[in-house]
Write an enzyme that holds these catalytic residues in place. Structure first.
Site, mmCIF file in Angstrom:
data_model
loop_
_atom_site.group_PDB
_atom_site.id
_atom_site.type_symbol
_atom_site.label_atom_id
_atom_site.label_comp_id
_atom_site.label_asym_id
_atom_site.label_seq_id
_atom_site.Cartn_x
_atom_site.Cartn_y
_atom_site.Cartn_z
ATOM 1 N N HIS A 128 0.566 -8.099 -2.527
ATOM 2 C CA HIS A 128 -0.632 -7.684 -1.791
ATOM 3 C C HIS A 128 -1.820 -8.273 -2.531
ATOM 4 O O HIS A 128 -2.142 -7.850 -3.641
ATOM 5 C CB HIS A 128 -0.713 -6.156 -1.744
ATOM 6 C CG HIS A 128 -1.814 -5.641 -0.873
ATOM 7 N ND1 HIS A 128 -2.186 -4.319 -0.857
ATOM 8 C CD2 HIS A 128 -2.633 -6.271 0.010
ATOM 9 C CE1 HIS A 128 -3.187 -4.147 0.004
ATOM 10 N NE2 HIS A 128 -3.469 -5.327 0.535
ATOM 11 N N GLU B 40 0.824 -1.223 0.000
ATOM 12 C CA GLU B 40 0.000 0.000 0.000
ATOM 13 C C GLU B 40 0.852 1.265 0.000
ATOM 14 O O GLU B 40 0.536 2.255 0.663
ATOM 15 C CB GLU B 40 -1.011 0.004 1.153
ATOM 16 C CG GLU B 40 -2.155 -0.972 0.957
ATOM 17 C CD GLU B 40 -3.332 -0.729 1.893
ATOM 18 O OE1 GLU B 40 -3.539 0.409 2.342
ATOM 19 O OE2 GLU B 40 -4.047 -1.707 2.166
ATOM 20 N N PRO C 3 -13.300 -10.694 1.562
ATOM 21 C CA PRO C 3 -13.462 -12.055 2.104
ATOM 22 C C PRO C 3 -14.320 -12.961 1.227
ATOM 23 O O PRO C 3 -14.199 -14.185 1.303
ATOM 24 C CB PRO C 3 -14.141 -11.822 3.469
ATOM 25 C CG PRO C 3 -13.838 -10.406 3.821
ATOM 26 C CD PRO C 3 -13.753 -9.660 2.524
ATOM 27 N N ASN D 288 -3.420 -7.513 11.628
ATOM 28 C CA ASN D 288 -4.344 -6.454 11.219
ATOM 29 C C ASN D 288 -5.328 -6.253 12.371
ATOM 30 O O ASN D 288 -5.919 -7.218 12.856
ATOM 31 C CB ASN D 288 -5.070 -6.878 9.936
ATOM 32 C CG ASN D 288 -5.985 -5.797 9.389
ATOM 33 O OD1 ASN D 288 -7.116 -6.069 9.005
ATOM 34 N ND2 ASN D 288 -5.524 -4.569 9.322
ATOM 35 N N ASN E 128 -4.141 -11.144 2.845
ATOM 36 C CA ASN E 128 -5.563 -10.962 3.154
ATOM 37 C C ASN E 128 -6.241 -12.308 3.387
ATOM 38 O O ASN E 128 -7.401 -12.511 3.014
ATOM 39 C CB ASN E 128 -6.263 -10.185 2.037
ATOM 40 C CG ASN E 128 -6.171 -8.687 2.249
ATOM 41 O OD1 ASN E 128 -6.434 -8.186 3.343
ATOM 42 N ND2 ASN E 128 -5.772 -7.961 1.214
ATOM 43 N N ASP F 125 0.997 -9.253 2.223
ATOM 44 C CA ASP F 125 -0.322 -9.112 2.835
ATOM 45 C C ASP F 125 -1.219 -10.001 1.992
ATOM 46 O O ASP F 125 -1.660 -9.618 0.912
ATOM 47 C CB ASP F 125 -0.780 -7.652 2.793
ATOM 48 C CG ASP F 125 -2.204 -7.474 3.315
ATOM 49 O OD1 ASP F 125 -2.876 -8.495 3.590
ATOM 50 O OD2 ASP F 125 -2.666 -6.322 3.423
#
Length: 550
Positions: A355, A235, A360, A474, A407, A405
């Site tokens: 990234h 980011e 979700p 996070n 996620n 990351d």
């Protein structure tokens, strides 16, 4: 802040009383609403032990104060204190951040504690019939006055200047004193791009603490204090890479590589300044750049769709990217005064950073993006390690560090794929969508290989942060979990230690609803690990060639 559906309590306050038969049969009572009425002047201390309450009606009484213990009712979404004789409110009421409705009408309130600004989920704030000061009333009576008033109070709430407690260093292994090795440190950090740091997403954070000019100081302080040999950032805004990160780190002896998300290619020069991407920095004293690569997932998805609508409509439409650098290690291997075997050969190290998509609902996209990235890295390593006239080298021939990351949580298909070397082609994270024909393109067997029901990558990877060393990477109000990772190739690398988590007691004592926070500049916590790189070819000791370490 994403709003969960909120249903106000039924004003009829309907209840049922269990029959003797229901009680005898063991039926459990359930009540999460409570009304206290009858011109009550004081409240029993036992009320504050009813922490399951979500609705509390205390209107039409003679209450002159509410004790700080109100904060113990942390599940409250509705609190009615109207028509009492309240002259003040406890600051602790601001810690009941679950509140959606707070009714304070018809009391004797002249001022409000600024701590009420923390109630960022409030949808209704009743203040009518109070002799409030004109500055409060003026804001409250403006269009969208409740939100403006809460924001004003949060922005002007004093913040204790205390320093963050130091995160502990966790030693996992002592450095090898016999075999030759090179220790180096790696940092992984999602810095939270300015355009994503909005009050809508992070309503619990004062606007001044969300401002990039404020946050960037804390971010750079953290990067500098970690003093890692390799720094992987996600980011990173394009303009900030060139005006902040690269100049500041170059002064400290780093070189770097950055790529923005794919959308930047179709934007104007002005627009692309604000596109975020991934960056890798490395200390030039220890490493020099051999190759650099950008992996655009949407391009790979298009080239490997094999007629899959899901690949075209779900994967190709996401413009996430990954970057990698192939580095030459400068530092001589050392250990008991030895030099590595084949010391004339360059020691290479692959470092990658990515990234993945955030949503979700798109577990399939995250998993396929990871597969595409790792498949590309495998090709880069094999090409870099190849020699004319020699067979295709093993993908583990060059040590490999992956920062990302992802996620994705530790129990996800993404982490299973990286840790176990592959996943079943019917894994639940694919959501039963039709990907089978194109997934084989990213497997070790390749497009023309024999299908075996698994998509594999051939690397031998391990996470630096195993065994729940970090409870979360996070930390927001709505989500707290591990989604950031550092993986390394366990054939050539050991982990010596990692930077542990921030003291959870400090988070609790300071009522940290989520990050960013005035003391915490991103919604992610950085990862920092010390790794130990061993040469792939071990030396001969007393005429004996040492076997492989694994």
């Amino acid at each position: 802040m994403p709003k969960e559906k909120y249903d106000p309590p039924d004003p009829r306050r309907i209840y049922t009383i269990m029959s003797a038969e229901e009680v005898a049969n063991g039926k459990k009572s359930r009540w999460d609403e409570l009304e206290i009425s009858g011109r009550v002047r004081s409240l029993s201390m036992s009320l504050w032990s009813l922490t399951h309450l979500t609705v509390l009606h205390l209107s039409d009484n003679n209450l002159s104060r509410i004790p700080p213990d109100i904060a113990k009712l942390h599940n409250l979404v509705y609190l009615d204190l109207s028509s009492n004789k309240l002259r003040s409110l406890p600051a602790e009421l601001g810690n009941v951040v679950s509140l959606r409705e707070l009714l304070l009408n018809n009391n004797l309130l002249r001022v409000l504690p600024f701590e009420l600004g923390r109630l960022f989920r409030l949808q209704t704030l009743g203040l009518k019939g109070n002799p409030l000061s004109q500055d409060i009333l003026g804001l409250y009576q403006e269009p969208d006055g409740m939100r403006k008033l809460l924001n004003y109070m949060l922005d002007n709430l004093s913040v204790h200047p205390e320093q963050l407690p130091q995160r502990p260093w966790i030693t996992l292994k002592e450095r090898d004193q016999i075999l030759p090795s090179v220790p180096f440190t790696v940092m992984c950090f999602n810095v939270l791009c300015d355009k994503y740091a909005t009050r809508q997403l992070y309503g619990y954070c004062p606007s001044w603490a969300l401002n990039w000019e404020y946050r960037k100081k804390g971010i750079m302080e953290e990067i500098v204090s970690c003093d890692a040999d390799i720094i992987s950032l996600q980011e990173v805004e394009t303009e900030q890479y060139y005006t902040l990160f690269m100049p500041a780190l170059k002064e400290r002896g780093y070189d770097g590589f950055f790529s923005p998300k794919s959308r930047a290619k179709i934007m104007s020069d002005q627009e692309k300044k604000h596109v975020d991407g991934c960056a890798i920095f490395f200390r030039t004293e220890k490493f020099s750049l051999v190759q650099k690569h950008t992996v655009e997932f949407n391009q790979i998805a298009m080239a490997n769709s094999e007629g899959s609508e899901a690949m075209l409509n779900r994967v190709m439409t996401k413009d996430n990217i990954g970057v990698s650098v192939l580095l030459e290690v400068h530092t001589d291997f050392s250990g008991a005064g030895m030099k590595p075997h084949h010391s004339s050969e360059k020691q290479l190290l692959m470092v990658a950073n990515a990234h993945m998509h955030w949503d979700p609902e798109y577990s399939d996209v995250k998993l396929i993006q990871t597969m595409m990235f790792v498949s590309e890295l495998k090709s880069i390593i094999e090409k870099a390690a190849s020699r004319p006239g020699s067979p295709t080298p093993d993908s583990n021939s060059i040590p490999f560090v992956l920062c990302a990351d992802l996620n994705s949580l530790p129990d996800s298909g993404v982490v299973e794929y990286l840790t176990n070397g592959g996943v079943a082609d019917n894994h639940k994270d694919f959501k039963e969508l039709r990907y089978n024909e194109c997934l084989t393109n990213f497997s070790c067997n390749g497009k023309n290989g024999t299908p075996d029901g698994r998509i594999t990558h051939g690397f031998q990877l391990r996470s630096a942060y195993e065994n729940n060393l970090m409870p979360y990477t996070n930390y927001t109000f709505d989500f707290k979990g591990v989604i950031d990772y550092i993986f390394y190739s366990k054939t050539h690398i050991d982990v010596l230690g990692v930077l542990g988590p921030l003291d959870p007691q400090w988070m609790m004592d300071n009522n940290i609803a989520g990050c960013p926070h005035p003391h915490i500049p991103s919604d992610h916590f950085s990862l920092l690990t010390q790794l130990e790189l061993h040469p792939p070819f071990l030396p001969v000791i007393n005429g004996v060639h040492l076997p492989s370490r694994r």
